[in-house]
Design a protein around this motif. Structure first.
Motif, PDB file in Angstrom:
ATOM      1  N   TYR A  11       0.886  -1.290   0.165  1.00 18.69           N
ATOM      2  CA  TYR A  11       0.023  -0.097   0.036  1.00 18.69           C
ATOM      3  C   TYR A  11       0.972   1.217  -0.027  1.00 18.69           C
ATOM      4  CZ  TYR A  11      -3.956  -2.942   1.248  1.00 18.69           C
ATOM      5  OH  TYR A  11      -5.023  -3.899   1.279  1.00 18.69           O
ATOM      6  N   ALA A  16       2.417  -4.475   3.094  1.00 16.98           N
ATOM      7  CA  ALA A  16       1.546  -5.265   4.275  1.00 16.98           C
ATOM      8  C   ALA A  16       1.701  -6.619   4.045  1.00 16.98           C
ATOM      9  CB  ALA A  16       0.021  -5.045   3.448  1.00 16.98           C
ATOM     10  N   GLY A  37      -1.367  -5.355  12.519  1.00 20.42           N
ATOM     11  CA  GLY A  37      -0.505  -4.493  11.524  1.00 20.42           C
ATOM     12  C   GLY A  37       0.519  -5.566  10.861  1.00 20.42           C
ATOM     13  N   ALA A  38       0.420  -6.974  11.329  1.00 14.73           N
ATOM     14  CA  ALA A  38       1.324  -7.877  10.811  1.00 14.73           C
ATOM     15  C   ALA A  38       1.225  -8.256   9.322  1.00 14.73           C
ATOM     16  CB  ALA A  38       1.267  -9.025  11.768  1.00 14.73           C
ATOM     17  N   GLY A  39      -0.114  -7.950   8.909  1.00  9.70           N
ATOM     18  CA  GLY A  39      -0.391  -8.484   7.382  1.00  9.70           C
ATOM     19  C   GLY A  39      -1.242  -9.741   7.497  1.00  9.70           C
ATOM     20  N   LYS A  40      -2.026 -10.048   8.511  1.00  8.85           N
ATOM     21  CA  LYS A  40      -2.897 -11.303   8.381  1.00  8.85           C
ATOM     22  C   LYS A  40      -4.136 -11.174   7.546  1.00  8.85           C
ATOM     23  CE  LYS A  40      -3.515 -11.132  12.934  1.00  8.85           C
ATOM     24  NZ  LYS A  40      -2.760  -9.915  13.281  1.00  8.85           N
ATOM     25  N   SER A  41      -4.680  -9.989   7.924  1.00  3.62           N
ATOM     26  CA  SER A  41      -5.937  -9.763   6.970  1.00  3.62           C
ATOM     27  C   SER A  41      -5.558  -9.601   5.583  1.00  3.62           C
ATOM     28  CB  SER A  41      -6.769  -8.628   7.524  1.00  3.62           C
ATOM     29  OG  SER A  41      -7.152  -8.737   8.865  1.00  3.62           O
ATOM     30  N   THR A  42      -4.553  -8.962   5.138  1.00  2.00           N
ATOM     31  CA  THR A  42      -3.939  -8.819   3.843  1.00  2.00           C
ATOM     32  C   THR A  42      -3.696 -10.258   3.249  1.00  2.00           C
ATOM     33  OG1 THR A  42      -2.981  -6.522   4.562  1.00  2.00           O
ATOM     34  CG2 THR A  42      -2.344  -7.725   2.392  1.00  2.00           C
TER      35      THR A  42
HETATM   36  P1  ADP Z   1      -3.391  -7.495  10.521  1.00  2.00           P
HETATM   37  O1  ADP Z   1      -4.433  -8.072   9.794  1.00  2.00           O
HETATM   38  O2  ADP Z   1      -2.433  -8.313  10.793  1.00  2.00           O
HETATM   39  O3  ADP Z   1      -3.903  -6.278  11.628  1.00  2.00           O
HETATM   40  P2  ADP Z   1      -3.218  -5.981   8.075  1.00  2.00           P
HETATM   41  O4  ADP Z   1      -3.099  -6.908   6.957  1.00  2.00           O
HETATM   42  O5  ADP Z   1      -4.747  -5.187   8.217  1.00  2.00           O
HETATM   43  O6  ADP Z   1      -2.743  -6.421   9.240  1.00  2.00           O
HETATM   44  O7  ADP Z   1      -2.267  -4.657   7.581  1.00  2.00           O
HETATM   45  C1  ADP Z   1      -0.916  -4.783   7.326  1.00  2.00           C
HETATM   46  C2  ADP Z   1      -0.381  -3.552   6.778  1.00  2.00           C
HETATM   47  O8  ADP Z   1      -1.166  -2.997   5.733  1.00  2.00           O
HETATM   48  C3  ADP Z   1      -0.614  -2.388   8.096  1.00  2.00           C
HETATM   49  O9  ADP Z   1       0.607  -1.648   8.123  1.00  2.00           O
HETATM   50  C4  ADP Z   1      -1.602  -1.444   7.556  1.00  2.00           C
HETATM   51  O10 ADP Z   1      -1.905  -0.201   7.990  1.00  2.00           O
HETATM   52  C5  ADP Z   1      -1.597  -1.681   6.251  1.00  2.00           C
HETATM   53  N1  ADP Z   1      -2.972  -1.575   5.219  1.00  2.00           N
HETATM   54  C6  ADP Z   1      -3.893  -2.582   5.330  1.00  2.00           C
HETATM   55  N2  ADP Z   1      -4.865  -2.349   4.819  1.00  2.00           N
HETATM   56  C7  ADP Z   1      -4.744  -0.952   4.378  1.00  2.00           C
HETATM   57  C8  ADP Z   1      -5.267  -0.210   3.318  1.00  2.00           C
HETATM   58  N3  ADP Z   1      -6.590  -0.452   2.656  1.00  2.00           N
HETATM   59  N4  ADP Z   1      -4.931   1.012   2.854  1.00  2.00           N
HETATM   60  C9  ADP Z   1      -3.576   1.434   3.244  1.00  2.00           C
HETATM   61  N5  ADP Z   1      -2.696   0.270   4.101  1.00  2.00           N
HETATM   62  C10 ADP Z   1      -3.252  -0.595   4.576  1.00  2.00           C
END
Ligand code: ADP
Length: 232
Positions: A11, A16, A37-42
């Motif tokens: 991003y 991510a 913020g580790a990247g799990k949801s991504t």
């Molecule tokens: P987790 O699920 O482990 O909490 P995420 O996958 O949500 O982590 O996020 C990983 C990183 O990507 C974080 O630094 C988050 O801020 C960033 N991030 C996630 N989604 C977005 C987005 N739509 N726009 C910008 N940055 C994002």
């Protein structure tokens, strides 16, 4: 089998996910752990096909964004996203029709009973409490009997009965040959269930460990998590 190879998602300047690779064997429960913020949801959103990414993701050898692969994937998002103008019963019927299910009524009834939704059949999506929405979201994801199921923080907002049902469902789904990827920060909630864990930090996989290996060393999942995530 789900195969993720060299998944990278940026991003802007933020990675991510950076070169994430792993496999989910059939009939297994994998816990995806990592701090916020580790990247799990991504990872989960890339696998389910919501994001553009670099790398290769396949489901039984099929490109993850193909219709055939989507038929095999199930997803329970962290925040349930229901149709405000459909009732509980209509949500289940909608899924059944979208997936062209024919022999689903008994399973539908079983799911709704397990998650105590049978007396809510006529309630609209936006009339349900957060916990009920989460339960319906789980029922909708499971109705097509997906082979690979991604759960993003599934326990959040659930009452103890629903957590108990979900845990026993996890085990039944694994016994039925499905592979589950469960992202959670509630380590205790999955402690007895998991087969493998993937621990992420700063967008990268820092460790992939089988429960049998951890048990042999006499360590707990919590010990492993803190050892890895608190390393500088
Ligand atoms: P987790 O699920 O482990 O909490 P995420 O996958 O949500 O982590 O996020 C990983 C990183 O990507 C974080 O630094 C988050 O801020 C960033 N991030 C996630 N989604 C977005 C987005 N739509 N726009 C910008 N940055 C994002």
């Amino acid at each position: 089998m789900l195969k993720v190879e060299h998944l990278t998602k940026k991003y802007g300047k933020v990675f991510a996910n950076r070169d994430v690779s792993f496999e989910l064997p059939d009939g297994s429960i994998t816990v995806l752990l990592g701090p916020n913020g580790a990247g799990k949801s991504t990872v989960i959103k890339s696998v389910i096909g919501f994001l553009k990414y670099d790398g290769i993701i396949t489901v039984n050898g099929l490109y993850n964004k193909s219709v055939e692969a989507k038929r095999l994937l199930g997803y329970v998002p962290e925040l349930p996203s229901l149709y405000p103008n459909l009732t509980v019963g209509e949500h289940m019927e909608f899924i059944a029709r979208a997936y062209r299910l024919s022999d689903y009524r008994e399973y539908k009834q079983e799911l709704l009973e397990r998650f105590e939704l049978t007396d809510k059949l006529k309630k609209f999506g936006d009339e349900l409490s957060k916990g009920m929405q989460q339960k319906l979201s789980i029922c909708c994801a499971l109705l097509p009997r997906p082979q690979i199921i991604l759960f993003d923080e599934p326990m959040v907002g659930l009452d103890p009965h629903a957590i108990k049902e979900l845990k026993s469902l996890f085990i039944e789904l694994r016994e039925g040959g499905a592979s589950l990827l469960v992202s959670t920060h509630m380590i205790d909630s999955v402690d007895m269930l998991w087969d493998r864990t993937i621990i992420m930090k700063d967008g990268e996989v820092k460790a992939e460990v089988a429960k049998t290996d951890l048990d042999q060393n006499g360590a707990s999942l919590e010990d492993l998590f803190f050892t890895i995530t608190e390393e500088s």
